[in-house]
Design an enzyme around this catalytic site. Sequence first.
Site, PDB file in Angstrom:
ATOM      1  N   GLY A 163      17.067   5.895 -22.903  1.00  0.00           N
ATOM      2  CA  GLY A 163      17.356   4.548 -22.441  1.00  0.00           C
ATOM      3  C   GLY A 163      18.811   4.339 -22.068  1.00  0.00           C
ATOM      4  N   CYS A 164      19.217   3.083 -22.071  1.00  0.00           N
ATOM      5  CA  CYS A 164      20.488   2.686 -21.460  1.00  0.00           C
ATOM      6  C   CYS A 164      21.732   3.175 -22.190  1.00  0.00           C
ATOM      7  CB  CYS A 164      20.541   1.163 -21.334  1.00  0.00           C
ATOM      8  SG  CYS A 164      19.347   0.482 -20.154  1.00  0.00           S
ATOM      9  N   PHE A 165      21.625   3.495 -23.486  1.00  0.00           N
ATOM     10  CA  PHE A 165      22.831   3.938 -24.198  1.00  0.00           C
ATOM     11  C   PHE A 165      23.160   5.401 -23.937  1.00  0.00           C
ATOM     12  CE2 PHE A 165      19.349   4.614 -27.280  1.00  0.00           C
ATOM     13  CZ  PHE A 165      19.548   5.955 -27.609  1.00  0.00           C
TER      14      PHE A 165
END
Length: 388
Positions: A163-165
């Site tokens: 995901g985004c991290f």
Amino acid sequence: MVSVSEIRQAQRAEGPATILAIGTATPPNCVDQSTYPDYYFRITNSEHMTDLKEKFQRMCDKSMIKKRYMHVTEEILKENPSMCAYMAPSLDARQDIVVVEVPRLGKEAAVKAIKEWGQPKSKITHLIFCTTSGVDMPGADYQLTKLLGLRPYVKRYMMYQQGCFAGGTVLRLAKDLAENNKGARVLVVCSEITAVTFRGPSDTHLDSLVGQALFGDGAAAVIVGSDPIPQIEKPLFELVWTAQTIAPDSEGAIDGHLREVGLTFHLLKDVPGIVSKNIGKALSEAFDPLNISDYNSIFWIAHPGGPAILDQVAQKLGLKPEKMKATRDVLSDYGNMSSACVTFHLDEIEKSVENGLKTTGKDLEWGVLFGFGPGLSLETVVLHSVAI
């Protein structure tokens, strides 16, 4: 006889891991955010949902996004109508797209990074590939190795569904590899395509609609290594310190689930509040050892997420508007490209170096790369700029 400690000492690099080159890529299909609601509701046969369309229009208007890039075109969606429904079984159609296009887009970014690096690709010792777009075996790391013609014994690491991290995660892993393997040159690639998440609207799943308003496609690549070769390799940013943490009381804040219908997206309304509540502690752990408490004195590479998150973080820390300007510019020009976003931001800073600045960090010595995503997980990377 040589001791184990002597062997270990010989294996370690002398200096910190350093970003040596950056490359980015997007699909050719550019989507205008101002007209996207009309297109989206038409292509998903949802024009009768007038109230929901008005709500989606407001989401797009407030997103601060001007344009995004998407591999999925109207032609592709007409060939795969199951992807346009809200919850139709469509994983096969989505997988057929992403298992080919994710490594292909990653290759475009990697080729640019390798060209900027200026060294033969045979000197790449490690490969890290990260994507949230689909799962396959052998993985996208294997496919990229073949596409680039890397050596068959390059050491590969495949990261799915982060995901985004993950734009911070890959740098954390690359730092450990570069500093503990003398002479290592690590190719890091993040490639994201929204074909796995695109779906029609539903008035019972508004957080999915938020994702349809925010996410875009993009790939980013960096070369990481310690002890740059003078006059041959150009250091950009040193990776000084990294950390990952799970925010307390944040379970379910951001979730993604791979189902027969593709990757479903769920988030709580209080995500901006959770991020802003926890960023102070993360920054304190990173910068207290450097005696830095004024976060306006550092340069910022933040995952954009969405405008509400950036607003609350800036307010919480008392950041001047220019600190988040480059982050907002990336969001405006590309949307949220998940793990690839922060590297696009790094690339923008590198390009600004040509405008007469004295360091790679906009004339500032220290900087932070900050990411957040499912968990809710936070990634922090302390960057040290390099004199030009």
